[in-house]
Design a protein around this motif. Sequence first.
Motif, PDB file in Angstrom:
ATOM      1  N   ARG A 146       7.063  41.451  18.677  1.00 24.74           N
ATOM      2  CA  ARG A 146       8.014  40.811  19.590  1.00 24.74           C
ATOM      3  C   ARG A 146       9.348  41.543  19.599  1.00 24.74           C
ATOM      4  NH1 ARG A 146      12.274  38.385  20.333  1.00 24.74           N
ATOM      5  NH2 ARG A 146      12.823  38.735  18.157  1.00 24.74           N
ATOM      6  N   ARG A 147       9.836  41.871  18.413  1.00 21.33           N
ATOM      7  CA  ARG A 147      11.145  42.525  18.317  1.00 21.33           C
ATOM      8  C   ARG A 147      11.108  43.938  18.910  1.00 21.33           C
ATOM      9  NH1 ARG A 147      15.775  41.108  15.676  1.00 21.33           N
ATOM     10  NH2 ARG A 147      14.708  39.255  14.920  1.00 21.33           N
ATOM     11  N   ALA A 148      10.013  44.668  18.709  1.00 16.40           N
ATOM     12  CA  ALA A 148       9.893  46.022  19.270  1.00 16.40           C
ATOM     13  C   ALA A 148       9.904  45.966  20.797  1.00 16.40           C
ATOM     14  CB  ALA A 148       8.611  46.682  18.774  1.00 16.40           C
ATOM     15  N   LEU A 149       9.189  44.988  21.363  1.00 17.75           N
ATOM     16  CA  LEU A 149       9.157  44.855  22.814  1.00 17.75           C
ATOM     17  C   LEU A 149      10.530  44.450  23.351  1.00 17.75           C
ATOM     18  CD1 LEU A 149       7.278  45.026  25.258  1.00 17.75           C
ATOM     19  CD2 LEU A 149       6.809  42.593  24.996  1.00 17.75           C
ATOM     20  N   TYR A 150      11.198  43.554  22.649  1.00 15.93           N
ATOM     21  CA  TYR A 150      12.530  43.133  23.093  1.00 15.93           C
ATOM     22  C   TYR A 150      13.522  44.301  23.068  1.00 15.93           C
ATOM     23  CZ  TYR A 150      17.213  41.245  22.973  1.00 15.93           C
ATOM     24  OH  TYR A 150      18.548  41.027  23.226  1.00 15.93           O
ATOM     25  N   GLU A 151      13.521  45.069  22.000  1.00 18.01           N
ATOM     26  CA  GLU A 151      14.492  46.164  21.871  1.00 18.01           C
ATOM     27  C   GLU A 151      14.300  47.215  22.959  1.00 18.01           C
ATOM     28  OE1 GLU A 151      13.973  47.417  17.866  1.00 18.01           O
ATOM     29  OE2 GLU A 151      15.128  45.741  17.009  1.00 18.01           O
ATOM     30  N   ALA A 152      13.043  47.544  23.275  1.00 19.55           N
ATOM     31  CA  ALA A 152      12.778  48.530  24.331  1.00 19.55           C
ATOM     32  C   ALA A 152      13.149  47.955  25.696  1.00 19.55           C
ATOM     33  CB  ALA A 152      11.305  48.937  24.304  1.00 19.55           C
ATOM     34  N   LEU A 153      12.800  46.702  25.937  1.00 17.44           N
ATOM     35  CA  LEU A 153      13.082  46.079  27.235  1.00 17.44           C
ATOM     36  C   LEU A 153      14.570  45.859  27.433  1.00 17.44           C
ATOM     37  CD1 LEU A 153      11.642  44.936  29.730  1.00 17.44           C
ATOM     38  CD2 LEU A 153      11.620  42.706  28.591  1.00 17.44           C
ATOM     39  N   ASN A 154      15.278  45.538  26.374  1.00 19.20           N
ATOM     40  CA  ASN A 154      16.715  45.282  26.477  1.00 19.20           C
ATOM     41  C   ASN A 154      17.474  46.541  26.912  1.00 19.20           C
ATOM     42  OD1 ASN A 154      19.073  43.570  26.109  1.00 19.20           O
ATOM     43  ND2 ASN A 154      19.517  44.780  24.293  1.00 19.20           N
ATOM     44  N   ILE A 155      17.037  47.702  26.436  1.00 22.70           N
ATOM     45  CA  ILE A 155      17.673  48.963  26.861  1.00 22.70           C
ATOM     46  C   ILE A 155      17.473  49.166  28.359  1.00 22.70           C
ATOM     47  CG2 ILE A 155      17.566  51.468  26.635  1.00 22.70           C
ATOM     48  CD1 ILE A 155      16.807  51.046  23.691  1.00 22.70           C
ATOM     49  N   TYR A 156      16.252  48.908  28.831  1.00 23.67           N
ATOM     50  CA  TYR A 156      15.961  49.058  30.262  1.00 23.67           C
ATOM     51  C   TYR A 156      16.779  48.087  31.107  1.00 23.67           C
ATOM     52  CZ  TYR A 156      13.458  48.332  34.646  1.00 23.67           C
ATOM     53  OH  TYR A 156      13.146  48.160  35.973  1.00 23.67           O
ATOM     54  N   VAL A 157      16.810  46.827  30.705  1.00 19.98           N
ATOM     55  CA  VAL A 157      17.524  45.805  31.473  1.00 19.98           C
ATOM     56  C   VAL A 157      19.025  46.087  31.486  1.00 19.98           C
ATOM     57  CG1 VAL A 157      18.150  43.351  31.527  1.00 19.98           C
ATOM     58  CG2 VAL A 157      15.779  44.019  31.130  1.00 19.98           C
ATOM     59  N   SER A 158      19.577  46.504  30.366  1.00 22.58           N
ATOM     60  CA  SER A 158      21.008  46.772  30.276  1.00 22.58           C
ATOM     61  C   SER A 158      21.442  47.894  31.213  1.00 22.58           C
ATOM     62  CB  SER A 158      21.396  47.126  28.838  1.00 22.58           C
ATOM     63  OG  SER A 158      21.116  46.054  27.963  1.00 22.58           O
ATOM     64  N   SER A 159      20.543  48.853  31.464  1.00 20.03           N
ATOM     65  CA  SER A 159      20.904  50.005  32.298  1.00 20.03           C
ATOM     66  C   SER A 159      20.520  49.847  33.758  1.00 20.03           C
ATOM     67  CB  SER A 159      20.257  51.274  31.741  1.00 20.03           C
ATOM     68  OG  SER A 159      18.841  51.153  31.734  1.00 20.03           O
ATOM     69  N   HIS A 160      19.705  48.823  34.098  1.00 20.16           N
ATOM     70  CA  HIS A 160      19.234  48.689  35.476  1.00 20.16           C
ATOM     71  C   HIS A 160      19.616  47.369  36.144  1.00 20.16           C
ATOM     72  CE1 HIS A 160      16.704  52.042  34.164  1.00 20.16           C
ATOM     73  NE2 HIS A 160      16.451  52.278  35.430  1.00 20.16           N
ATOM     74  N   TYR A 161      20.013  46.366  35.381  1.00 19.39           N
ATOM     75  CA  TYR A 161      20.322  45.054  35.946  1.00 19.39           C
ATOM     76  C   TYR A 161      21.797  44.723  35.726  1.00 19.39           C
ATOM     77  CZ  TYR A 161      15.336  43.921  36.426  1.00 19.39           C
ATOM     78  OH  TYR A 161      14.006  43.904  36.782  1.00 19.39           O
ATOM     79  N   ALA A 162      22.507  44.445  36.811  1.00 23.10           N
ATOM     80  CA  ALA A 162      23.895  44.004  36.678  1.00 23.10           C
ATOM     81  C   ALA A 162      23.920  42.613  36.063  1.00 23.10           C
ATOM     82  CB  ALA A 162      24.559  43.976  38.060  1.00 23.10           C
ATOM     83  N   GLU A 163      24.599  42.480  34.939  1.00 21.55           N
ATOM     84  CA  GLU A 163      24.693  41.194  34.231  1.00 21.55           C
ATOM     85  C   GLU A 163      23.310  40.649  33.868  1.00 21.55           C
ATOM     86  OE1 GLU A 163      27.141  38.397  36.319  1.00 21.55           O
ATOM     87  OE2 GLU A 163      28.532  39.935  37.002  1.00 21.55           O
ATOM     88  N   GLY A 164      22.338  41.548  33.680  1.00 16.97           N
ATOM     89  CA  GLY A 164      20.974  41.116  33.406  1.00 16.97           C
ATOM     90  C   GLY A 164      20.775  40.709  31.954  1.00 16.97           C
TER      91      GLY A 164
END
Length: 293
Positions: free
Chosen positions: A123-141
Amino acid sequence: MYLEDVAMLEEQQDEKLQVMRNLLKQAPPEEFNEVFNDLRLLVDDDSLMSQEAACLWALHNKVYFTPVRQEECEVLLTRHNELEENRFLDPQKQVSFKFDHLRKQASDFQAHAQEDKKGEMWRRALYEALNIYVSSHYAEGLCSVFIKDTAVRKILVACIEGHLNRPSAFWNGLWKSEWTVGLTPTSTSAQVTGTIDVHAHYFEDGNIHLTVCKEVSGTLPITSEAQTAQDFVKLAEKADNQLQADLAEEYQKMNDSHLKAFRRQLPITHSTIDWEKMVTARIVERLNNAWLG
């Protein structure tokens, strides 16, 4: 005659309540409060409104992945992390909390550790990878990842929410997605399914609400936690990019044809509705009735 009158009044009350429920359920993302206040003026029955408000407000917050950002937690509200009525889990910070849906405020934080250590690593590995993507592609995501155990496999649920609200410019928008990754102990691949929802609401001198839903599926090779998480993010990013390209193409088509037709033909009266005048007249009517009563 008295019993017939009572039955008729109850039927009218039930019909009014059903109409109110349907309208509140259709409230666009982040606009439940505005729809509720407008209905309150029209219905003119606070006791009736209060019967359904709390329940429908909670449903609205969970359906549209309302983000909770406080010092103690940072998580999305969904059906996947609801522990009991009005209590939710933040698996990343390992706390549970009570949530006031009307005030959108979290409180009563309690430690809630994950007992499944192996599942927590995934769970934590998936969150950490996804959080990087969301932070760089979603405004206020914001994203959250949850884990569920079944008799056969572990299921990782990833939720993403990104919204832009510009009421001063007469538009609001939401892009959200929900993904499931099934992990079976003896399998070398994982089945992935996802749903991407896009909502756009434009309300200057009119009311246009665009809703798009896209289903996605695929498979991932199961290697290490970190590599599988990276492969999942690539799959999600590809689906996001494809939908965005399709929407841009469709919007151009609409702008060249359908929207121009709307501007020529709607409304039939060739004049806009003065909503402020209608609301003011309603308030004056209520004040006059109260004064005469």
